[in-house]
Scaffold this motif. Structure first.
Motif, PDB file in Angstrom:
ATOM      1  N   PRO A 108     -12.160  46.266   7.199  1.00  0.00           N
ATOM      2  CA  PRO A 108     -13.312  47.154   7.002  1.00  0.00           C
ATOM      3  C   PRO A 108     -13.880  46.966   5.616  1.00  0.00           C
ATOM      4  O   PRO A 108     -13.179  46.542   4.688  1.00  0.00           O
ATOM      5  N   GLY A 109     -15.143  47.274   5.481  1.00  0.00           N
ATOM      6  CA  GLY A 109     -15.752  47.211   4.164  1.00  0.00           C
ATOM      7  C   GLY A 109     -15.198  48.297   3.259  1.00  0.00           C
ATOM      8  O   GLY A 109     -14.656  49.299   3.724  1.00  0.00           O
ATOM      9  N   LYS A 110     -15.336  48.097   1.976  1.00  0.00           N
ATOM     10  CA  LYS A 110     -14.885  49.095   1.008  1.00  0.00           C
ATOM     11  C   LYS A 110     -16.059  49.994   0.673  1.00  0.00           C
ATOM     12  O   LYS A 110     -16.973  49.617  -0.050  1.00  0.00           O
ATOM     13  N   ALA A 111     -16.018  51.197   1.227  1.00  0.00           N
ATOM     14  CA  ALA A 111     -17.156  52.103   1.083  1.00  0.00           C
ATOM     15  C   ALA A 111     -17.271  52.629  -0.335  1.00  0.00           C
ATOM     16  O   ALA A 111     -16.258  52.912  -0.980  1.00  0.00           O
ATOM     17  N   THR A 147     -23.130  49.417  17.571  1.00  0.00           N
ATOM     18  CA  THR A 147     -24.204  48.562  18.082  1.00  0.00           C
ATOM     19  C   THR A 147     -25.166  48.190  16.967  1.00  0.00           C
ATOM     20  O   THR A 147     -25.562  47.020  16.830  1.00  0.00           O
ATOM     21  N   LEU A 148     -25.541  49.174  16.167  1.00  0.00           N
ATOM     22  CA  LEU A 148     -26.487  48.915  15.086  1.00  0.00           C
ATOM     23  C   LEU A 148     -25.885  47.989  14.031  1.00  0.00           C
ATOM     24  O   LEU A 148     -26.564  47.100  13.509  1.00  0.00           O
ATOM     25  N   GLN A 149     -24.611  48.195  13.703  1.00  0.00           N
ATOM     26  CA  GLN A 149     -23.960  47.321  12.734  1.00  0.00           C
ATOM     27  C   GLN A 149     -23.893  45.888  13.249  1.00  0.00           C
ATOM     28  O   GLN A 149     -24.159  44.931  12.503  1.00  0.00           O
ATOM     29  N   MET A 150     -23.539  45.713  14.518  1.00  0.00           N
ATOM     30  CA  MET A 150     -23.468  44.370  15.082  1.00  0.00           C
ATOM     31  C   MET A 150     -24.825  43.679  15.017  1.00  0.00           C
ATOM     32  O   MET A 150     -24.932  42.521  14.590  1.00  0.00           O
ATOM     33  N   LEU A 151     -25.874  44.384  15.447  1.00  0.00           N
ATOM     34  CA  LEU A 151     -27.204  43.787  15.462  1.00  0.00           C
ATOM     35  C   LEU A 151     -27.715  43.515  14.054  1.00  0.00           C
ATOM     36  O   LEU A 151     -28.397  42.504  13.809  1.00  0.00           O
ATOM     37  N   PRO A 172      -9.538  52.999  16.448  1.00  0.00           N
ATOM     38  CA  PRO A 172      -9.670  54.305  15.778  1.00  0.00           C
ATOM     39  C   PRO A 172      -8.431  55.180  15.917  1.00  0.00           C
ATOM     40  O   PRO A 172      -8.306  56.183  15.220  1.00  0.00           O
ATOM     41  N   THR A 173      -7.505  54.817  16.811  1.00  0.00           N
ATOM     42  CA  THR A 173      -6.243  55.540  16.947  1.00  0.00           C
ATOM     43  C   THR A 173      -5.216  55.099  15.908  1.00  0.00           C
ATOM     44  O   THR A 173      -4.129  55.681  15.820  1.00  0.00           O
ATOM     45  N   GLY A 201     -21.782  36.450  17.907  1.00  0.00           N
ATOM     46  CA  GLY A 201     -21.721  37.812  18.432  1.00  0.00           C
ATOM     47  C   GLY A 201     -20.325  38.389  18.350  1.00  0.00           C
ATOM     48  O   GLY A 201     -20.141  39.553  17.975  1.00  0.00           O
ATOM     49  N   VAL A 202     -19.323  37.593  18.691  1.00  0.00           N
ATOM     50  CA  VAL A 202     -17.940  38.072  18.660  1.00  0.00           C
ATOM     51  C   VAL A 202     -17.504  38.362  17.227  1.00  0.00           C
ATOM     52  O   VAL A 202     -16.849  39.381  16.957  1.00  0.00           O
ATOM     53  N   GLU A 203     -17.853  37.503  16.294  1.00  0.00           N
ATOM     54  CA  GLU A 203     -17.476  37.730  14.904  1.00  0.00           C
ATOM     55  C   GLU A 203     -18.170  38.969  14.334  1.00  0.00           C
ATOM     56  O   GLU A 203     -17.566  39.732  13.569  1.00  0.00           O
ATOM     57  N   ALA A 204     -19.434  39.188  14.726  1.00  0.00           N
ATOM     58  CA  ALA A 204     -20.118  40.419  14.306  1.00  0.00           C
ATOM     59  C   ALA A 204     -19.409  41.634  14.883  1.00  0.00           C
ATOM     60  O   ALA A 204     -19.257  42.668  14.214  1.00  0.00           O
ATOM     61  N   LYS A 205     -18.957  41.524  16.131  1.00  0.00           N
ATOM     62  CA  LYS A 205     -18.203  42.614  16.756  1.00  0.00           C
ATOM     63  C   LYS A 205     -16.933  42.897  15.975  1.00  0.00           C
ATOM     64  O   LYS A 205     -16.582  44.061  15.703  1.00  0.00           O
ATOM     65  N   ARG A 206     -16.189  41.864  15.626  1.00  0.00           N
ATOM     66  CA  ARG A 206     -14.925  42.063  14.919  1.00  0.00           C
ATOM     67  C   ARG A 206     -15.143  42.795  13.596  1.00  0.00           C
ATOM     68  O   ARG A 206     -14.390  43.709  13.233  1.00  0.00           O
ATOM     69  N   LEU A 207     -16.180  42.412  12.874  1.00  0.00           N
ATOM     70  CA  LEU A 207     -16.465  43.050  11.588  1.00  0.00           C
ATOM     71  C   LEU A 207     -16.865  44.509  11.772  1.00  0.00           C
ATOM     72  O   LEU A 207     -16.375  45.400  11.064  1.00  0.00           O
ATOM     73  N   ALA A 208     -17.746  44.779  12.733  1.00  0.00           N
ATOM     74  CA  ALA A 208     -18.207  46.151  12.951  1.00  0.00           C
ATOM     75  C   ALA A 208     -17.082  47.038  13.473  1.00  0.00           C
ATOM     76  O   ALA A 208     -16.989  48.216  13.102  1.00  0.00           O
ATOM     77  N   PHE A 209     -16.203  46.487  14.306  1.00  0.00           N
ATOM     78  CA  PHE A 209     -15.120  47.286  14.858  1.00  0.00           C
ATOM     79  C   PHE A 209     -14.067  47.655  13.820  1.00  0.00           C
ATOM     80  O   PHE A 209     -13.385  48.679  13.955  1.00  0.00           O
ATOM     81  N   GLU A 210     -13.898  46.848  12.793  1.00  0.00           N
ATOM     82  CA  GLU A 210     -12.983  47.239  11.718  1.00  0.00           C
ATOM     83  C   GLU A 210     -13.526  48.463  10.988  1.00  0.00           C
ATOM     84  O   GLU A 210     -12.769  49.370  10.620  1.00  0.00           O
ATOM     85  N   ASP A 211     -14.848  48.524  10.794  1.00  0.00           N
ATOM     86  CA  ASP A 211     -15.458  49.722  10.211  1.00  0.00           C
ATOM     87  C   ASP A 211     -15.331  50.910  11.165  1.00  0.00           C
ATOM     88  O   ASP A 211     -15.118  52.054  10.741  1.00  0.00           O
ATOM     89  N   ARG A 212     -15.485  50.631  12.452  1.00  0.00           N
ATOM     90  CA  ARG A 212     -15.318  51.682  13.464  1.00  0.00           C
ATOM     91  C   ARG A 212     -13.938  52.327  13.353  1.00  0.00           C
ATOM     92  O   ARG A 212     -13.788  53.551  13.395  1.00  0.00           O
TER      93      ARG A 212
END
Length: 592
Positions: free
Chosen positions: A395-398, A317-321, A525-526, A343-354
């Motif tokens: 996902p981002g490269k940490a 949620t925090l990443q999306m916002l 995440p699976t 909103g959907v594109e922000a979700k897609r990006l945050a969920f890859e990190d998830r």
């Protein structure tokens, strides 16, 4: 003449005849007039045209849950001098009886609350671990052909964390005696209560799923005995009783929260799993304890939004916002194609990190500071294009480094409790221990089985968790206790509620009644890949012009009735509370 007076004036035979009304139509199959997508909600004289009701207001306390009896019990506890924590525990116990399709003492629990003495947001992780005697090798042997864990059966069961979470909360914040908190639930489970609509619908669906020949559940007789003794599950409005659960609640009420993990209940659980060939033991149960954790927050246009750290998905949620804060969402327009697309594109990006970084922190150190940094949010926001879909997101490269019920309560001292509790998929694993009246969660389904994955299964490990409470503050003061139920819909729904309140200025009830979107796709995440760019699910209330705009951008749609979550919220105003509830569920909000 009023109906009550009229009936009282009738002769006995006449009164009986008047009472003998036709059976109520409790499903669309029984009444096709209930399925009319061209018919919309009636008109209100004030408020948003799409809102089904207004918020409720009170000065002393408030509660919002998915079951009327749970909300009523919470208010009664508050009026008796109980704290918001006392009210939440009493409500949760009733929800475990009346809404077992979403929660129960066989599941886990996460909490954020405003502590008025410390003047801060406090977090509690009440999620359980996998059995110590269940090896990765055994789990992999039980995997499905696609490499993921089954949805049901003993292989998915992790230690239930809910009761110890209640105990930890009460030890720190309770005012009334522990035993008193279970009296309403024990009474309802013993005497029986009418089944609410959503429970009737989903119990029937669970019955179909659990009794399929290939369901993979070690035993379903206990489920049938409790929920379908006559071959069918209860319909809406029919009386349901659960005396076994009432007795389990009595043992917990008399023995304290640890009675679930160290006494007669734990012994029965161990005997049950030995009988069916499962892995849970008394040692697994006794080893479980909830964990107080530090919530994290980001600033969304002057409002601090809070979330729990992993193994919860709260930081999504925090990443999306944080990503959406880089855009003028309010200027895009309420329910516009542009606002939904971003909103959907922000979700897609945050969920890859998830999918890449979220797991039990006891086994993997997440790069939380980096994930929540403004620099990273700006970097991710640059990947969003206003008029087209990103074909692939990663996902981002940490940098290097060392289903579900939500409810909320508030009291006269200023404490606000945001609590979510779940058995995960549907009713849970399908397994009801002998004579105890509750079902075990199937949360273990969310483990990954890929070597090197942060969320890979291990004995004694907590799986990735979807359930997340929400909280917001402003200028160091509590503002909002809220949540949206429903698996991966939760961070998507939370973000939409915050945007509705902050960007579009909607009221508390309106923010929840507003039509929602739900995106499916990307990595899980699976380790499962659901494909890119995925599909977009829109509620029927989204304007046709918006749908056309989203289609022009390139989105494809898939209907998902029932997949848009369930919302409850309490908002703090100077000297008073407002409370709102979910029009898609069967609960109520009350305040006094």
């Amino acid at each position: 003449m009023r109906r009550r007076t009229f009936l009282a004036a009738l002769p006995a035979a006449g009164a009986a005849a008047a009472a003998a009304t036709p059976a109520l139509a409790t499903s669309r199959a029984e009444n096709p007039n209930r399925d009319r997508p061209d018919v919309r909600i009636g008109d209100r004289v004030d408020g948003a045209t799409f809102a089904g009701r207004s918020a409720v207001w009170g000065v002393h306390g408030a509660a919002a849950t998915a079951h009327p009896l749970a909300t009523l019990a919470a208010i009664e506890i508050l009026k008796a001098g109980g704290s918001a924590v006392d009210a939440a525990i009493a409500a949760n116990a009733i929800l475990g009886f009346g809404e077992p399709i979403a929660c129960g003492i066989g599941g886990d629990c996460f909490v954020m609350l405003w502590d008025p003495k410390q003047k801060k947001v406090v977090g509690l992780n009440g999620s359980g671990r996998s059995p110590k005697g269940l090896s990765l090798e055994t789990v992999r042997k039980r995997a499905k052909p696609n490499g993921t864990l089954p949805s049901y059966g003993a292989i998915t069961v992790s230690v239930p964390g809910a009761v110890d979470a209640w105990w930890a909360l009460h030890q720190r914040y309770g005012k009334l005696p522990w035993k008193a908190l279970f009296e309403p639930a024990i009474r309802h489970a013993t005497e029986g209560a009418p089944v609410i609509q959503n429970t009737a619908f989903y119990v029937e669906a669970s019955n179909r799923n659990f009794t399929k020949p290939d369901a993979g559940i070690e035993e379903v007789d206990n489920f049938r005995k409790l929920w379908a003794p006559d071959g069918r599950t209860p319909r809406e409005g029919e009386i349901f009783r659960n005396p076994d659960l009432a007795n389990t609640y009595r043992l917990i009420a008399e023995g304290g929260g640890r009675a679930f993990y160290e006494g007669e209940i734990a012994e029965r659980i161990e005997r049950y799993f030995k009988r069916i060939g499962g892995w849970m033991t008394r040692e697994d149960l006794a080893a479980h304890h909830s964990e107080w954790v530090e919530p994290r927050s980001i600033d969304y246009r002057g409002t601090d939004v809070w979330a729990l750290p992993p193994n919860s998905q709260g930081l999504v949620t925090l990443q999306m916002l944080h990503i959406l804060a880089q855009f003028d969402v309010g200027g895009m327009g309420f329910q516009s194609a542009a606002a939904i697309h971003h909103g959907v594109e922000a979700k897609r990006l945050a969920f890859e990190d998830r999918a890449r970084f979220y797991a039990d922190p006891a086994f993997y150190e997440q790069p939380v500071d980096w994930l929540l940094s403004k620099d990273y949010a700006r970097e991710r926001a640059k990947l969003i294009r206003p008029n087209r879909i990103a074909p692939m997101v990663y996902p981002g490269k940490a940098p290097s480094h060392g289903d579900t019920t939500y409810f909320t309560t508030a009291d006269a001292d200023g404490m606000m409790v945001s609590i979510i509790q779940s058995n995960y998929r549907g009713m849970g694993s399908g397994l009801i221990p002998d004579g105890l009246g509750f079902m075990f969660q199937d949360r273990g389904e969310l483990f990954a089985l890929t070597d090197g994955h942060p969320n890979i299964y291990a004995p004694g490990k907590r799986p990735f968790q979807t359930i997340i409470p929400g909280f917001a503050t402003r200028d160091g003061q509590p503002l909002l206790s809220f949540g949206v139920m429903g698996g991966d819909m939760q961070p998507q729904g939370q973000s939409q509620v915050v945007m509705n309140l902050v960007d579009f200025g909607l009221g508390l009830q309106e923010a929840g009644d507003s039509p929602r979107w739900h995106h499916d796709g990307g990595m899980e995440p699976t380790g499962q890949d659901l494909g890119q760019p995925g599909v977009l699910n829109l509620e029927s209330g989204v304007p046709e012009k918006t749908k056309a705009g989203l289609a022009k951008i390139g989105w494809t749609f898939k209907p998902a009735p029932g997949g848009y979550g369930g919302y409850q919220a309490i908002q703090r105003w100077p000297g008073r509370y407002a409370a709102a509830t979910e029009m898609r569920k069967d609960g109520v909000a009350l305040a006094y």
